[in-house]
Design an enzyme around this catalytic site. Structure first.
Site, PDB file in Angstrom:
ATOM      1  N   CYS A  94     -14.996  26.397 -18.622  1.00  0.00           N
ATOM      2  CA  CYS A  94     -15.339  25.867 -19.954  1.00  0.00           C
ATOM      3  C   CYS A  94     -16.522  26.598 -20.587  1.00  0.00           C
ATOM      4  O   CYS A  94     -16.629  26.683 -21.809  1.00  0.00           O
ATOM      5  CB  CYS A  94     -15.635  24.377 -19.861  1.00  0.00           C
ATOM      6  SG  CYS A  94     -16.766  23.948 -18.536  1.00  0.00           S
ATOM      7  N   HIS A  96     -19.985  22.430 -25.451  1.00  0.00           N
ATOM      8  CA  HIS A  96     -20.846  23.492 -24.907  1.00  0.00           C
ATOM      9  C   HIS A  96     -21.193  24.438 -26.057  1.00  0.00           C
ATOM     10  O   HIS A  96     -20.306  25.044 -26.682  1.00  0.00           O
ATOM     11  CB  HIS A  96     -20.107  24.290 -23.830  1.00  0.00           C
ATOM     12  CG  HIS A  96     -19.874  23.546 -22.543  1.00  0.00           C
ATOM     13  ND1 HIS A  96     -20.352  22.275 -22.279  1.00  0.00           N
ATOM     14  CD2 HIS A  96     -19.206  23.936 -21.425  1.00  0.00           C
ATOM     15  CE1 HIS A  96     -19.985  21.908 -21.049  1.00  0.00           C
ATOM     16  NE2 HIS A  96     -19.282  22.899 -20.513  1.00  0.00           N
TER      17      HIS A  96
HETATM   18  P1  NAP Z   1     -13.926  14.557 -11.634  1.00  0.00           P
HETATM   19  O1  NAP Z   1     -14.140  13.712 -12.830  1.00  0.00           O
HETATM   20  O2  NAP Z   1     -14.918  14.499 -10.517  1.00  0.00           O
HETATM   21  O3  NAP Z   1     -12.444  14.209 -11.061  1.00  0.00           O
HETATM   22  C1  NAP Z   1     -12.024  14.705  -9.853  1.00  0.00           C
HETATM   23  C2  NAP Z   1     -10.564  14.347  -9.553  1.00  0.00           C
HETATM   24  O4  NAP Z   1     -10.238  14.955  -8.298  1.00  0.00           O
HETATM   25  C3  NAP Z   1     -10.295  12.851  -9.399  1.00  0.00           C
HETATM   26  O5  NAP Z   1      -9.014  12.522  -9.872  1.00  0.00           O
HETATM   27  C4  NAP Z   1     -10.348  12.663  -7.887  1.00  0.00           C
HETATM   28  O6  NAP Z   1      -9.581  11.555  -7.419  1.00  0.00           O
HETATM   29  C5  NAP Z   1      -9.687  13.957  -7.437  1.00  0.00           C
HETATM   30  N1  NAP Z   1     -10.033  14.254  -6.048  1.00  0.00           N
HETATM   31  C6  NAP Z   1     -11.256  14.257  -5.477  1.00  0.00           C
HETATM   32  N2  NAP Z   1     -11.138  14.537  -4.152  1.00  0.00           N
HETATM   33  C7  NAP Z   1      -9.815  14.681  -3.907  1.00  0.00           C
HETATM   34  C8  NAP Z   1      -9.052  14.940  -2.729  1.00  0.00           C
HETATM   35  N3  NAP Z   1      -9.630  15.091  -1.528  1.00  0.00           N
HETATM   36  N4  NAP Z   1      -7.706  15.048  -2.850  1.00  0.00           N
HETATM   37  C9  NAP Z   1      -7.097  14.885  -4.037  1.00  0.00           C
HETATM   38  N5  NAP Z   1      -7.771  14.621  -5.198  1.00  0.00           N
HETATM   39  C10 NAP Z   1      -9.108  14.514  -5.113  1.00  0.00           C
HETATM   40  O7  NAP Z   1     -13.848  16.111 -12.003  1.00  0.00           O
HETATM   41  P2  NAP Z   1     -13.458  16.776 -13.431  1.00  0.00           P
HETATM   42  O8  NAP Z   1     -14.663  16.955 -14.275  1.00  0.00           O
HETATM   43  O9  NAP Z   1     -12.265  16.086 -13.987  1.00  0.00           O
HETATM   44  O10 NAP Z   1     -13.073  18.249 -12.957  1.00  0.00           O
HETATM   45  C11 NAP Z   1     -11.877  18.506 -12.237  1.00  0.00           C
HETATM   46  C12 NAP Z   1     -11.705  19.999 -12.095  1.00  0.00           C
HETATM   47  O11 NAP Z   1     -11.662  20.611 -13.390  1.00  0.00           O
HETATM   48  C13 NAP Z   1     -12.854  20.704 -11.350  1.00  0.00           C
HETATM   49  O12 NAP Z   1     -12.333  21.760 -10.603  1.00  0.00           O
HETATM   50  C14 NAP Z   1     -13.725  21.225 -12.477  1.00  0.00           C
HETATM   51  O13 NAP Z   1     -14.477  22.340 -12.088  1.00  0.00           O
HETATM   52  C15 NAP Z   1     -12.671  21.610 -13.506  1.00  0.00           C
HETATM   53  N6  NAP Z   1     -13.142  21.681 -14.897  1.00  0.00           N
HETATM   54  C16 NAP Z   1     -13.842  20.646 -15.458  1.00  0.00           C
HETATM   55  C17 NAP Z   1     -14.273  20.758 -16.796  1.00  0.00           C
HETATM   56  C18 NAP Z   1     -15.035  19.672 -17.493  1.00  0.00           C
HETATM   57  O14 NAP Z   1     -15.445  19.906 -18.648  1.00  0.00           O
HETATM   58  N7  NAP Z   1     -15.236  18.511 -16.883  1.00  0.00           N
HETATM   59  C19 NAP Z   1     -13.965  21.917 -17.524  1.00  0.00           C
HETATM   60  C20 NAP Z   1     -13.220  22.930 -16.936  1.00  0.00           C
HETATM   61  C21 NAP Z   1     -12.812  22.794 -15.621  1.00  0.00           C
HETATM   62  P3  NAP Z   1     -10.276  10.149  -6.973  1.00  0.00           P
HETATM   63  O15 NAP Z   1     -10.631   9.435  -8.241  1.00  0.00           O
HETATM   64  O16 NAP Z   1      -9.219   9.479  -6.189  1.00  0.00           O
HETATM   65  O17 NAP Z   1     -11.491  10.524  -6.160  1.00  0.00           O
END
Ligand code: NAP
Length: 361
Positions: A158, A251
């Site tokens: 991002c 951002h």
């Molecule tokens: P988040 O809010 O922490 O959500 C994480 C997700 O992963 C939840 O659904 C969680 O499920 C699942 N998860 C965690 N541990 C797991 C496991 N062992 N097996 C299967 N699923 C699991 O994170 P996020 O911000 O959405 O980001 C997710 C990804 O997108 C990351 O790689 C991040 O770097 C990327 N990303 C994020 C953004 C942003 O702006 N936020 C931008 C670009 C890319 P539970 O609820 O069951 O724990």
């Protein structure tokens, strides 16, 4: 459901997963048939799994409330229920890489928001308006994976979404050196203010791994396909500082740039305002009508006022002026969980469907 493609959201309970659900609620081409997350969320309804973790400003759509959440690692079962998946999970890189490959090898294409596969040279890292042509590498990847229809496509981090598009519009002037300081929202870490009290009245000068990605990923976007690989561009030289600021979404970046062939200020603004997006992208359901917008007001773009430009899918720039060390400096902004995450993922999937890489099983 008609002839919509069936899609699973892997990481459906997270910040990005929730954005996917909102964007796909009434999507004309895609229907969400599987919600998956960690074992902790699996086996109960989405409403129960999400409990008080719904972070969007719009209510949780009715249609998802009673769907039973699956364990993301039940790859075979999920693959039998979908045509492709979006993946956005917080898991270590090795496990994420293996999980995404497992889906691809089960003939389930993966459109990923994770960084694990971004450096793989036959995995396209797409911003459809800029490097959609990199999708052609999918054929080489399928050969490596031994698949007929399964593959992985990723979207970039991002942090780079604000400055890569405006610089891409200026490639004919051969950018040489870029310095970018990004001022990044807390939703980029999957957090809201309630979950991140340390950011209130504060600025945090470190985001783990972000500067490395911000300096490297643009070179893949600007790279070329050669002999079944995407070869990264070897210029411009990019240096970055990525800083967390007390902002919910959006951002913003302060960018300095020098060129081999320095354009005039008017030429730069004209290239931005008249940036040509490929026809095939313009017709996609989530494509912005005008990708790049230049604000002439000195106090724009502002994160709070302008992050939702073009439904959060456009990029806005402002404050272009000459610089004493570099040729020019300017400010630019993108929405990190829309253009920078789920929105960018949905647009990539729309693009891949339009190009024939995504279809019904
Ligand atoms: P988040 O809010 O922490 O959500 C994480 C997700 O992963 C939840 O659904 C969680 O499920 C699942 N998860 C965690 N541990 C797991 C496991 N062992 N097996 C299967 N699923 C699991 O994170 P996020 O911000 O959405 O980001 C997710 C990804 O997108 C990351 O790689 C991040 O770097 C990327 N990303 C994020 C953004 C942003 O702006 N936020 C931008 C670009 C890319 P539970 O609820 O069951 O724990």
């Amino acid at each position: 459901m008609g002839d919509k493609l069936k899609v699973g959201i892997i990481g459906a309970t997270g910040m990005v997963g929730q954005r996917f659900l909102c964007l796909l609620e009434n999507h004309p081409w895609f229907e969400v048939t599987v919600l998956a997350a960690s074992k902790n969320s699996a086996g109960v309804t989405y409403k129960e799994a999400i409990a008080n973790r719904w972070k969007m400003t719009t209510p949780l759509p009715e249609k998802y409330k009673d769907m039973v959440v699956k364990d993301a690692f039940k790859v075979e079962e999920i693959s039998g229920m979908v045509d492709f998946v979006f993946c956005a999970i917080s898991l270590n890189k090795e496990q994420t890489k293996l999980l995404e490959e497992d889906y691809a090898k089960h003939e389930t294409p993966v459109i990923s928001n994770n960084s694990a596969n971004r450096n793989v040279d036959d995995v396209p890292m797409l911003i459809p308006e800029i490097n959609g042509v990199h999708a052609q590498i999918i054929e080489s990847q399928k050969k490596r994976l031994g698949t007929k229809r399964g593959f992985i496509a990723v979207k970039p981090n991002c942090s780079i979404q604000s400055y890569v598009p405006p610089i891409s519009a200026l490639m004919e002037y051969k950018p040489k050196n870029i310095l970018a300081c990004t001022y990044q929202a807390i939703s980029g870490a999957g957090k809201t203010f309630n979950e991140c009290p340390e950011i209130i009245d504060n600025v945090i000068p470190f985001i783990d791994g972000e500067e490395e990605k911000s300096e490297k990923e643009p070179l893949k976007i600007w790279g070329q396909i050669e002999s079944g690989k995407i070869i990264n561009a070897n210029s411009p030289i990019i240096t970055t500082q990525c800083i967390r600021v007390p902002v919910a979404n959006g951002h913003l970046a302060a960018v300095y740039v020098s060129f081999k062939n320095k354009p005039s200020k008017e030429e730069i603004i004209s290239r931005w305002e008249n940036f040509k997006v490929p026809e095939i992208v313009l017709g996609l359901p989530n494509a912005p009508k005008k990708f790049l917008k230049y604000f002439t007001e000195n106090n724009r773009p502002q994160t709070n006022l302008d992050r939702n430009y073009e439904n959060g899918m456009g990029i806005s720039m402002g404050r272009l002026r000459e610089d004493k060390i570099f040729d020019y400096k300017f400010v630019c902004l993108s929405h990190n969980t829309l253009r920078g995450a789920a929105g960018g993922g949905v647009l990539s999937a729309e693009y891949l469907k339009a190009c024939g890489y995504l279809n019904a099983k």
